[in-house]
Design a protein around this motif. Structure first.
Motif, short mmCIF file in Angstrom:
data_model
loop_
_atom_site.label_atom_id
_atom_site.label_comp_id
_atom_site.label_asym_id
_atom_site.label_seq_id
_atom_site.Cartn_x
_atom_site.Cartn_y
_atom_site.Cartn_z
N ARG A 166 0.82 -1.21 0.00
CA ARG A 166 0.00 0.00 0.00
C ARG A 166 0.85 1.26 0.00
NH1 ARG A 166 -4.43 -2.01 4.35
NH2 ARG A 166 -6.02 -2.61 2.86
N GLN A 167 2.05 1.13 0.54
CA GLN A 167 2.88 2.33 0.67
C GLN A 167 3.80 2.55 -0.51
OE1 GLN A 167 4.89 2.38 4.51
NE2 GLN A 167 3.25 1.11 5.27
N ILE A 168 3.99 1.52 -1.34
CA ILE A 168 4.94 1.69 -2.43
C ILE A 168 4.19 1.82 -3.75
CG2 ILE A 168 6.73 0.45 -1.23
CD1 ILE A 168 6.23 -1.92 -2.98
N ARG A 169 4.89 2.23 -4.75
CA ARG A 169 4.31 2.40 -6.08
C ARG A 169 5.36 1.90 -7.06
NH1 ARG A 169 -0.13 4.59 -7.91
NH2 ARG A 169 -0.12 5.79 -9.84
N LYS A 170 5.10 0.75 -7.62
CA LYS A 170 6.16 0.08 -8.37
C LYS A 170 5.52 -0.63 -9.56
CE LYS A 170 10.51 -1.09 -7.79
NZ LYS A 170 11.45 -0.19 -8.30
N LEU A 171 6.21 -0.61 -10.67
CA LEU A 171 5.71 -1.33 -11.84
C LEU A 171 6.21 -2.77 -11.79
CD1 LEU A 171 6.32 1.23 -14.67
CD2 LEU A 171 4.13 0.36 -13.97
N VAL B 33 12.66 -3.57 -5.42
CA VAL B 33 13.51 -2.58 -4.76
C VAL B 33 12.65 -1.37 -4.44
CG1 VAL B 33 15.59 -1.22 -4.94
CG2 VAL B 33 15.43 -3.40 -6.11
N SER B 34 12.45 -1.12 -3.17
CA SER B 34 11.55 -0.03 -2.81
C SER B 34 11.84 0.42 -1.40
CB SER B 34 10.11 -0.49 -2.90
OG SER B 34 9.88 -1.47 -1.92
N TYR B 35 11.28 1.56 -1.04
CA TYR B 35 11.25 1.97 0.35
C TYR B 35 9.81 2.25 0.73
CZ TYR B 35 11.68 4.03 4.78
OH TYR B 35 11.51 4.25 6.11
N PHE C 25 -5.03 4.40 -8.57
CA PHE C 25 -5.08 5.82 -8.91
C PHE C 25 -5.01 6.61 -7.62
CE2 PHE C 25 -7.88 9.55 -9.25
CZ PHE C 25 -7.18 10.25 -10.20
N LEU C 26 -4.09 7.57 -7.57
CA LEU C 26 -3.91 8.32 -6.33
C LEU C 26 -4.59 9.67 -6.38
CD1 LEU C 26 -0.18 7.67 -5.47
CD2 LEU C 26 -2.17 6.65 -4.43
N GLY C 27 -4.63 10.29 -7.55
CA GLY C 27 -5.22 11.61 -7.66
C GLY C 27 -4.27 12.72 -7.28
N GLU C 28 -3.10 12.37 -6.83
CA GLU C 28 -2.08 13.37 -6.48
C GLU C 28 -0.74 12.70 -6.64
OE1 GLU C 28 -2.78 14.18 -2.39
OE2 GLU C 28 -2.44 12.13 -1.80
N PRO C 29 0.33 13.47 -6.77
CA PRO C 29 1.64 12.83 -6.93
C PRO C 29 1.99 11.98 -5.70
CG PRO C 29 1.76 15.13 -7.54
CD PRO C 29 0.41 14.92 -6.95
N TYR C 30 2.68 10.88 -5.98
CA TYR C 30 3.03 9.95 -4.91
C TYR C 30 4.15 10.52 -4.06
CZ TYR C 30 5.49 5.86 -3.01
OH TYR C 30 6.13 4.97 -2.20
N THR C 31 4.01 10.41 -2.75
CA THR C 31 5.09 10.82 -1.85
C THR C 31 5.52 9.60 -1.05
OG1 THR C 31 3.32 12.28 -1.22
CG2 THR C 31 5.53 13.04 -0.76
N PRO C 32 6.76 9.21 -1.18
CA PRO C 32 7.20 8.05 -0.39
C PRO C 32 7.23 8.42 1.08
CG PRO C 32 9.03 9.02 -1.57
CD PRO C 32 7.82 9.74 -2.03
N PRO C 33 7.02 7.43 1.96
CA PRO C 33 7.02 7.73 3.40
C PRO C 33 8.39 8.25 3.85
CG PRO C 33 6.91 5.37 3.00
CD PRO C 33 6.73 6.03 1.69
N LEU D 170 6.72 8.21 -12.16
CA LEU D 170 7.54 7.24 -12.87
C LEU D 170 8.90 6.95 -12.21
CD1 LEU D 170 7.56 5.46 -15.38
CD2 LEU D 170 8.67 7.30 -16.60
N PRO D 171 9.63 7.98 -11.73
CA PRO D 171 10.93 7.67 -11.12
C PRO D 171 10.83 6.69 -9.95
CG PRO D 171 10.70 10.01 -11.44
CD PRO D 171 9.39 9.42 -11.80
N PHE D 172 9.71 6.69 -9.24
CA PHE D 172 9.56 5.74 -8.13
C PHE D 172 9.18 4.37 -8.61
CE2 PHE D 172 8.35 9.86 -6.23
CZ PHE D 172 9.31 9.92 -5.26
N MET D 173 8.57 4.33 -9.78
CA MET D 173 7.93 3.09 -10.20
C MET D 173 8.87 2.17 -10.96
SD MET D 173 4.35 4.87 -11.07
CE MET D 173 4.26 4.25 -12.66
#
Lengths: 527, 277
Positions: A265-270, A280-282, A461-469, B273-276
Motif C-alpha cells: 500500500r505504501q509503495i508504487r512500483k511497476l 527494490v523499494s522503500y 489511482f492516487l489523484g495526487e503525486p506519490y510521496t514516499p514515506p 515514474l521515477p519511483f515506479m
C-alpha cells in the motif's frame, strides 16, 4: 560542298557521341555487374507491365524494387538458414495448447467442469469495450483448460492481466477441491522450513564469531507481526496462478501475508514480468515480485470484485453474526436478475463480494495485544497490577455485500463510473461499471450473468503525486543525559553575578570564622 | 492509427485491455469517411480515447499536406458527431497546467478554476497578485492531446521522410523493420519536432540519413526505461507502451508497413515514474 561536309561531320560526330554514350550506359558496374542500360530497360518493362499511377513520382521506388528483386535472387543461395526466432519458439510451446489431450474424449466432456465459459465472457466484455482480442482470449481459454486438467480444482476463473515492463502476467483465480490442496501445498512448506533452519544455523555461526568482541546490541524491537490468514479464508481465500504467455507453464503464487499488503500500500512500483525479480523499494517489500503480484491481486480483488445485488446472499442456516462479521455467502438460486437499466443507473444495485482488507492487511481483525499463554504466565504478576488501559479497538471494515454507493471518494474522484454499453439498442445492452481507483478493473452484468476482469498496470489511482514515506529518525547512539550534553557558556553578567555571590559567601564565612574565633578566645579566657 | 486499417489494427493493440465495442467500430468506419471529405483531409487517424467520469472522449485526427505539423484534432462522444478542438497555444498550455487537476469529467464545458499567486515586478518589493485561472475541459482536452502527441507519439524509423521542400510525408517504400531491428528501441522515433537532434555532434550524425532521421529516437529518452517494448500476439507484433503516459500503445508488425498508435487512458501523465521503475 563545305556545308554538306560539315553536316556529314556533325552527323558522324553526333553518332559517335551516341555510340560513346551507349557504350557508357552498357558499362557494367564493378560491384554488381549491372549496367544502367539493362536496368533502365527492366524498369521500363516494369512500367509497361504494371502501368502505375504517377509513374514519374514513384520512379525511384520502381528502380529500387527492380534492383532489389535481382539482388535477392543472387543472395538466396549464400544466406545461412535463419536462427529460430522468438516467435518460432513460442509457437512451438503454444502448439501444445491445441493438441487434444488423452482425457478429452466425448464422455468426459459432458461431466461438469470448473472451466469458465471464457468465450461468452469475452463476448460480453467486448460489448463494453474491454478485451484482449479474440485470438488471445482463445489462447487464454485453452491455457485455463490446461490448468483445470492438471490440477484438481473446484472453481476456476480468468482474473485478468497485469502489464509489466518486460512481460505481462495472465492471472487465473482458482479454488482447490477439498483435500487436493494439502498434497500440493506440503511440498512447498517443508521447503520453506528448511530454509528457515538454514538461516538459523547461519546465525548461530555468526554469533560464535562475534562473542570475542561483542558489538552493541540494538534495542529496536520490531512491532509484532500480524499473523497470516490461513488458506481458504480472508485474503487467502483463493489461490492464484500466473503465466507470462498462454501456453507457458502456470506458476502458483505464494500466499499473501499482512505485512506484504501493508507495504504494497505504501509503495508504487511497476511489474517487470519476472516473478523472481526483487522489489527494490522503500519501505522494503518483504518478498520478491511474485509476492508483490499476489499482494496487488489481493488488494485489487478486495476493492473491485463486484456482483449484482441479490446474486449472493448470506447462508440463512448459519447462526447470527459471528465475531468480525460473516464471511460466507452462497449463490441465491432464486435470483431473477435486476433489469439492465436499473443496474446502469444506480450504484446501489452492485455489491462487493470480496471482503474489505483492513489496515492490518487482513480481512478479519486480530488483536495483537493478546498474549500467548507462555507470555501470559511470565508476565502474569505485572499484568495484574496494571490492567491494560489501551486495549485496541477492533477495526471492522464494511461487511460483505456492501453496495458500491457506500465506497469512499479519493481526492474528489468518484470511485466508480457506471454505464450502459449501447444507447442505440438499449433493449439488448449490458450494464457495466468501471473502477476509477484501479484503472483497468471492469465488471458487467446482464440478467443473471456477471463477471469481473482487471487488465492494467496493477497500480492504484492516487489523484495526487506519490510521496514516499519519510525515513524514521536515526536511533540515538547514547541515551541523552546531563553528562553528555554540552552546557551553554555563561555570559559576562552571569559570570560577574556568580563572582559577586561567591565573594559575599566568602565574606560571610570569614565573619563567621571571626566570630567563632572570638568566642573560642573568650572561652579560653574563661578557663 | 489510420482509419482505413482500423478494423485489424484495433485487434492488435487490444493487449492493452481497452478496445472499442463493435458498435463504436462500425460507427467510426462510417463517420470518419464523411469527416475526411467534409474537412478535406488527406488521411484521418483514430487517435484514441480519454476516459472521463461521466463519459469518454473519442479523438480523431485529420491530416493535411504535412504529416507532422498539419494536424487537426476532433472529439466525439458517440463516434458519429465530431467537434473540432481548439489549437493548443503556448498560453493555453500554461493555463491548463496551472488550473487543471484530477480526472476528466466527461463534460466539455466543465470549468476548472484555480487561484494562482503571481509575482509582478522585480527587485526588492515584488507585488503579489492573485489571479483566477479558468479553463474549460474542452481546452484541457486539446492541450492533453497535443502534449501526448508531442511527448510520446511513436513511428518506426523510415516510415516517414522529409522531402526536399521540408514537408514530412509517408515513405511509400517503407517495408517495415526486420524482426531483429524491431526489438530495438533506437529504431523507433518520436513523431514530433526533434529536440536533441540539433545538439548532436558531427560524429554522431555521420550514420544518420537526413531524409529519414529527422526525428529523435526513443532510446534517448530520460528517464531510461520509460518505454516497455514487447512482442505480443504470439511474438508477431511489436508493442511499445509508454510508461510516462500510461495508456499509449504503439504497434508495428515487423516486415510489413503496418504501424500505428492509440491512446486509451485517463489522460493523466504518470509523474511518479521515477519511483515506479
Amino acid at each position: 560542298m563545305e556545308p554538306l561536309e560539315g553536316v556529314a561531320n556533325e552527323q558522324d560526330q553526333s553518332q559517335l557521341a551516341a555510340l560513346n554514350f551507349k557504350a557508357f550506359l552498357l558499362k557494367r558496374s564493378t560491384k554488381t555487374n549491372l549496367s544502367l542500360y539493362d536496368h533502365l530497360t527492366r524498369v521500363l518493362i516494369k512500367v509497361m507491365d504494371e502501368r502505375p499511377d504517377n509513374a514519374a513520382d514513384v520512379f525511384e521506388d520502381l528502380s529500387l524494387e527492380v534492383k532489389r528483386s535481382q539482388l535477392q535472387d543472387r543472395q538466396s543461395t549464400l544466406r545461412p538458414s535463419p536462427e529460430p526466432t522468438a516467435a518460432l519458439t513460442l509457437a512451438q510451446q503454444q502448439k501444445g495448447l491445441f493438441s487434444q489431450g488423452a482425457g478429452d474424449e466425448q464422455e468426459e466432456g459432458l461431466v461438469e467442469t470448473p472451466l469458465p465459459n471464457l468465450a461468452e465472457q469475452s463476448f460480453f466484455f467486448e460489448q463494453v469495450g474491454v478485451g484482449l482480442g479474440r485470438e488471445e482470449t482463445q489462447r487464454i481459454f485453452l491455457a485455463l483448460k490446461q490448468l483445470v486438467d492438471t490440477h484438481l480444482l473446484q472453481r476456476c476463473r480468468f482474473w485478468g492481466k497485469i502489464l509489466g515492463t518486460e512481460a505481462n502476467y495472465t492471472v487465473a483465480e482458482v479454488e482447490y477441491r477439498d483435500g487436493a490442496e494439502e498434497e500440493e501445498g506440503e511440498a512447498e512448506e517443508t521447503h520453506e522450513d528448511e530454509e528457515k533452519e538454514g538461516e538459523a544455523r547461519e546465525k548461530d555461526e555468526e554469533e560464535v564469531v562475534e562473542e570475542v568482541d561483542p558489538l552493541p546490541k540494538s534495542t529496536y524491537k520490531p512491532p509484532p507481526t500480524v499473523p497470516k490468514e490461513p488458506r481458504g479464508s480472508g485474503t487467502n481465500k483463493f489461490t492464484y496462478f500466473a503465466c507470462r504467455e498462454p501456453g507457458l507453464p502456470w506458476v502458483r503464487l505464494p500466499d499473501v501475508t499482512p505485512a506484504q499488503i501493508t507495504v504494497a500500500r505504501q509503495i508504487r512500483k511497476l511489474f517487470t514480468g519476472q516473478l523472481d525479480a526483487p522489489v527494490v523499494s522503500y519501505p522494503p517489500f518483504p518478498g520478491n515480485e511474485a509476492n508483490y503480484l499476489r499482494a496487488q491481486i489481493a488488494r485489487i480483488s478486495a476493492s473491485t470484485q463486484v456482483s449484482p445485488l441479490g446474486f449472493y446472499h448470506f447462508d440463512e442456516e448459519e447462526g447470527e453474526e459471528e465475531e468480525g462479521g460473516r464471511d460466507n455467502f452462497v449463490e441465491n438460486l432464486n435470483f431473477e436478475g435486476i433489469s439492465v437499466q436499473e443496474m446502469a443507473e444506480s450504484l446501489s444495485a452492485w455489491v462487493h463480494h470480496v471482503q474489505h482488507i483492513n489496515k492490518q492487511g487482513r480481512c478479519v481483525w486480530v488483536n495483537l495485544a493478546e498474549k500467548t499463554e507462555e507470555d501470559f504466565e511470565e508476565e502474569a504478576e505485572e499484568e495484574e497490577k496494571e490492567e491494560q488501559p489501551d486495549e485496541p479497538e477492533p477495526e471492522v471494515g464494511p461487511p460483505l455485500l456492501t453496495p458500491l454507493s457506500e465506497d469512499a471518494e479519493i481526492n474528489n474522484t468518484p470511485p466508480w463510473s457506471i454505464r450502459l454499453s449501447s444507447h442505440l439498442i438499449p433493449q439488448y445492452a449490458v450494464a457495466y461499471v468501471r473502477s476509477n481507483l484501479w484503472p483497468g478493473a471492469h465488471a458487467y452484468a446482464c440478467g443473471r450473468k456477471f463477471e469481473n476482469i482487471y487488465i492494467g498496470w496493477g497500480l492504484k489511482f492516487l489523484g495526487e503525486p506519490y510521496t514516499p514515506p519519510v525515513l524514521p529518525q536515526p536511533q540515538q547512539a547514547y541515551p541523552s543525559g546531563p553528562e553528555i550534553t554540552e552546557a551553554l557558556d555563561p555570559s559576562l553578567e552571569e559570570e560577574q553575578a556568580l563572582k559577586a555571590a561567591l565573594e559575599e559567601q566568602q565574606a560571610a564565612q570569614e565573619e563567621n570564622e571571626g566570630l567563632e574565633a572570638e568566642e573560642e578566645e573568650e572561652e579560653e579566657e574563661d578557663d | 492509427m489510420d482509419s482505413d486499417t482500423l478494423h485489424y489494427s484495433l485487434d492488435l493493440v487490444s493487449g492493452n485491455g481497452l478496445t472499442l465495442t463493435t458498435e463504436q467500430r462500425a460507427a467510426l468506419q462510417t463517420s470518419l469517411v464523411i469527416l475526411k471529405r467534409n474537412y478535406k483531409f488527406n488521411r484521418v487517424l483514430f487517435w484514441g480515447r480519454i476516459l472521463g467520469m461521466k463519459s469518454d472522449y473519442y479523438i480523431a485526427q485529420g491530416i493535411g499536406e504535412d504529416e507532422m505539423s498539419d494536424r487537426k484534432c476532433l472529439y466525439s462522444f458517440n463516434c458519429i458527431d465530431w467537434h473540432l478542438l481548439p489549437p493548443a497555444t503556448d498560453a493555453l498550455i500554461e493555463e491548463v497546467a496551472v488550473a487543471t487537476k484530477g480526472c476528466f469529467t466527461g463534460d466539455p464545458s466543465h470549468e476548472y478554476e484555480q487561484t494562482e499567486t503571481r509575482r509582478l515586478g522585480e527587485g526588492d518589493e515584488p507585488v503579489e497578485e492573485e489571479v483566477m485561472v479558468k479553463v474549460n475541459e474542452e481546452k484541457r482536452l486539446a492541450v492533453t492531446v497535443f502534449i501526448i502527441d508531442k511527448e510520446v507519439a511513436v513511428v518506426p524509423r523510415g516510415a516517414y521522410m522529409k522531402n526536399p521542400n521540408g514537408t514530412v510525408q509517408t515513405n511509400r517504400s517503407f517495408e517495415g523493420l526486420n524482426p531483429y531491428e524491431a526489438g530495438k528501441l533506437r529504431n523507433y522515433l518520436h513523431f514530433s519536432e526533434p529536440k536533441n537532434l540539433k545538439k548532436k555532434s558531427i560524429l554522431e550524425m555521420a550514420d544518420l540519413n537526413p531524409s529519414i532521421d529527422f526525428l529523435d529516437p526513443l532510446s534517448e529518452d530520460i528517464p531510461k526505461g520509460s518505454w516497455s517494448l514487447q512482442f505480443e500476439q504470439g511474438s508477431r507484433v511489436c508493442m511499445i507502451r509508454s510508461l510516462l503516459w500510461q495508456g499509449l500503445t504503439f504497434f508495428h508488425m515487423p516486415m510489413t508497413p503496418q504501424h500505428g498508435y492509440i491512446y486509451t487512458g485517463q489522460g493523466l501523465k504518470s509523474l511518479d515514474l521515477p519511483f515506479m521503475l
